[in-house]
Design a protein around this motif. Sequence first.
Motif, PDB file in Angstrom:
ATOM      1  N   GLU A 139       0.837  -1.208   0.000  1.00  0.00           N
ATOM      2  CA  GLU A 139       0.000   0.000   0.000  1.00  0.00           C
ATOM      3  C   GLU A 139       0.869   1.255   0.000  1.00  0.00           C
ATOM      4  O   GLU A 139       2.038   1.213   0.371  1.00  0.00           O
ATOM      5  CB  GLU A 139      -0.913   0.038   1.236  1.00  0.00           C
ATOM      6  N   THR A 140       0.277   2.359  -0.403  1.00  0.00           N
ATOM      7  CA  THR A 140       0.917   3.671  -0.322  1.00  0.00           C
ATOM      8  C   THR A 140       0.130   4.498   0.680  1.00  0.00           C
ATOM      9  O   THR A 140      -1.104   4.557   0.613  1.00  0.00           O
ATOM     10  CB  THR A 140       0.927   4.366  -1.696  1.00  0.00           C
ATOM     11  N   PHE A 141       0.833   5.131   1.611  1.00  0.00           N
ATOM     12  CA  PHE A 141       0.181   5.888   2.680  1.00  0.00           C
ATOM     13  C   PHE A 141       0.732   7.300   2.758  1.00  0.00           C
ATOM     14  O   PHE A 141       1.838   7.580   2.300  1.00  0.00           O
ATOM     15  CB  PHE A 141       0.438   5.223   4.048  1.00  0.00           C
ATOM     16  N   ALA A 142      -0.040   8.159   3.392  1.00  0.00           N
ATOM     17  CA  ALA A 142       0.405   9.495   3.776  1.00  0.00           C
ATOM     18  C   ALA A 142       0.477   9.510   5.296  1.00  0.00           C
ATOM     19  O   ALA A 142      -0.390   8.949   5.968  1.00  0.00           O
ATOM     20  CB  ALA A 142      -0.567  10.558   3.284  1.00  0.00           C
ATOM     21  N   LEU A 143       1.509  10.132   5.826  1.00  0.00           N
ATOM     22  CA  LEU A 143       1.643  10.294   7.269  1.00  0.00           C
ATOM     23  C   LEU A 143       0.892  11.554   7.651  1.00  0.00           C
ATOM     24  O   LEU A 143       1.179  12.640   7.156  1.00  0.00           O
ATOM     25  CB  LEU A 143       3.117  10.405   7.672  1.00  0.00           C
ATOM     26  N   ARG A 144      -0.105  11.421   8.510  1.00  0.00           N
ATOM     27  CA  ARG A 144      -0.919  12.551   8.950  1.00  0.00           C
ATOM     28  C   ARG A 144      -0.331  13.157  10.211  1.00  0.00           C
ATOM     29  O   ARG A 144       0.360  12.490  10.963  1.00  0.00           O
ATOM     30  CB  ARG A 144      -2.362  12.104   9.232  1.00  0.00           C
ATOM     31  N   ARG A 145      -0.644  14.406  10.428  1.00  0.00           N
ATOM     32  CA  ARG A 145      -0.168  15.079  11.637  1.00  0.00           C
ATOM     33  C   ARG A 145      -0.845  14.512  12.871  1.00  0.00           C
ATOM     34  O   ARG A 145      -2.032  14.267  12.871  1.00  0.00           O
ATOM     35  CB  ARG A 145      -0.487  16.564  11.574  1.00  0.00           C
ATOM     36  N   GLY A 146      -0.067  14.350  13.917  1.00  0.00           N
ATOM     37  CA  GLY A 146      -0.551  13.984  15.240  1.00  0.00           C
ATOM     38  C   GLY A 146      -1.613  12.918  15.316  1.00  0.00           C
ATOM     39  O   GLY A 146      -2.661  13.042  14.713  1.00  0.00           O
ATOM     40  N   GLY A 147      -1.333  11.885  16.043  1.00  0.00           N
ATOM     41  CA  GLY A 147      -2.319  10.849  16.277  1.00  0.00           C
ATOM     42  C   GLY A 147      -3.181  11.203  17.472  1.00  0.00           C
ATOM     43  O   GLY A 147      -2.878  12.120  18.223  1.00  0.00           O
TER      44      GLY A 147
END
Length: 143
Positions: free
Chosen positions: A9-17
């Motif tokens: 898969e290809t993902f984007a890292l989002r700000r703050g969990g």
Amino acid sequence: LVEFALGSETFALRRGGQKPYSFVLSNKAFTLRLGERINPRCHAQISSQLLWTCGLDGALERFNAFWDSLKSRATRPDVVSRVDAAFDFAVGEPRLRVEDFVSQADKDATWRENQTPQSFQFGRSDVVCRVYDKVAEIKEQSE
């Protein structure tokens, strides 16, 4: 926004969990919340788009193929923890009024836009019913 390949898969890292998870990875199929000092270390959410196009079995098959591509293994069986059922009704001009609903919920909430009720929520926690004007939501999100 930077995208990267992780397994199949290809993902984007989002700000703050959101606590207790530190990181959020997402794509159109999945949202993964990751944490180090928690068990399980990954909380996965399957997108409604994937469920609509592949069904639950197809979505789980894709999810398991992703984990297999990482040479990872599940430590517990898959569990459906939340279901969002969606029903669309086409009406001319929605005139939402809280008086039109019957509920045994102890809690409810109303959201208004320009003094006009736009969304109602009945219940909290495990069982929630939310009724809203989808057209107004789309207009608001698209600016």
